[in-house]
Write a protein that holds these residues in place. Structure first.
Motif, mmCIF file in Angstrom:
data_model
loop_
_atom_site.group_PDB
_atom_site.id
_atom_site.type_symbol
_atom_site.label_atom_id
_atom_site.label_comp_id
_atom_site.label_asym_id
_atom_site.label_seq_id
_atom_site.Cartn_x
_atom_site.Cartn_y
_atom_site.Cartn_z
ATOM 1 N N MET A 1 -11.575 2.474 51.534
ATOM 2 C CA MET A 1 -11.927 1.065 51.629
ATOM 3 C C MET A 1 -10.779 0.178 51.144
ATOM 4 N N THR A 2 -10.133 0.610 50.059
ATOM 5 C CA THR A 2 -9.011 -0.163 49.542
ATOM 6 C C THR A 2 -7.872 -0.209 50.552
ATOM 7 N N THR A 3 -7.661 0.898 51.261
ATOM 8 C CA THR A 3 -6.595 0.925 52.265
ATOM 9 C C THR A 3 -6.860 -0.099 53.361
ATOM 10 N N LEU A 4 -8.104 -0.235 53.757
ATOM 11 C CA LEU A 4 -8.438 -1.239 54.776
ATOM 12 C C LEU A 4 -8.209 -2.655 54.256
ATOM 13 N N ARG A 5 -8.567 -2.894 53.002
ATOM 14 C CA ARG A 5 -8.307 -4.223 52.425
ATOM 15 C C ARG A 5 -6.806 -4.485 52.335
ATOM 16 N N LEU A 6 -6.033 -3.453 51.981
ATOM 17 C CA LEU A 6 -4.578 -3.617 51.935
ATOM 18 C C LEU A 6 -4.021 -3.926 53.320
ATOM 19 N N LEU A 7 -4.565 -3.283 54.341
ATOM 20 C CA LEU A 7 -4.111 -3.567 55.704
ATOM 21 C C LEU A 7 -4.464 -4.995 56.122
ATOM 22 N N TRP A 8 -5.640 -5.482 55.736
ATOM 23 C CA TRP A 8 -6.003 -6.869 56.039
ATOM 24 C C TRP A 8 -5.085 -7.840 55.312
ATOM 25 N N ILE A 9 -4.788 -7.543 54.068
ATOM 26 C CA ILE A 9 -3.854 -8.395 53.315
ATOM 27 C C ILE A 9 -2.505 -8.404 54.013
ATOM 28 N N HIS A 10 -2.064 -7.231 54.464
ATOM 29 C CA HIS A 10 -0.782 -7.115 55.151
ATOM 30 C C HIS A 10 -0.791 -7.928 56.448
ATOM 31 N N LEU A 11 -1.884 -7.859 57.197
ATOM 32 C CA LEU A 11 -2.006 -8.606 58.450
ATOM 33 C C LEU A 11 -1.923 -10.110 58.197
ATOM 34 N N PHE A 12 -2.650 -10.601 57.219
ATOM 35 C CA PHE A 12 -2.609 -12.031 56.920
ATOM 36 C C PHE A 12 -1.254 -12.446 56.353
ATOM 37 N N ALA A 13 -0.581 -11.539 55.666
ATOM 38 C CA ALA A 13 0.758 -11.852 55.170
ATOM 39 C C ALA A 13 1.748 -11.962 56.332
#
Length: 152
Positions: A1-13
């Protein structure tokens, strides 16, 4: 789950650094904010087994690892090596404003090319460090101001 949140953060960045690059200097602010948000997200992994922390850090940067491997080894399934540098530029967009400040140098490629390849393991290391039991910002605060109650 954390990996998915990190990917979303990366996408918005990606989106924020790209859009803010139209105004001089704002992309640096977005890059710093990206690292702060990553640090806060990594803090949610505190107290989790080291294997889960390591897998979150590695899986989150998996596309970057593939592109870096293709560039370093010449591995070329389906012609990926032809597009790997573009993919790596895209993948490291959140930290790219800092990488382009590197000097051109006199190597085969400019320094920011090597900086992009180093950014992939360094971002994974960033998550690993900030998800550990010791809180790096608190240790820094303790070393400067003398309060140790929130270091661990």
């Amino acid at each position: 789950m954390t990996t998915l949140r990190l990917l979303w953060i990366h996408l918005f960045a990606w989106i924020s650094v790209w859009l803010l690059s139209y105004w001089p200097g704002w992309e640096y602010l977005a890059a710093v904010l990206y690292l702060v948000v990553l640090s806060r997200e990594a803090g949610t992994l505190r107290g989790v087994a080291w294997g889960k922390r390591l897998s979150a850090a590695l899986l989150w940067q998996f596309p970057g690892w593939i592109m870096m491997l293709a560039l370093l080894t010449g591995w070329n399934p389906c012609g990926i090596c032809d597009y790997a540098i573009f993919g790596l530029i895209f993948w490291t967009t959140p930290v790219l404003p800092w990488l382009v400040l590197l000097p051109v140098g006199n190597l085969a490629c400019p320094w920011h090319y090597y900086g992009m390849m180093a950014a992939v393991p360094l971002l994974g290391l960033w998550i690993w460090i900030f998800s550990g039991k010791i809180n790096p910002p608190a240790v820094f605060k303790h070393s400067r101001f003398g309060s140790a109650k929130d270091c661990a």
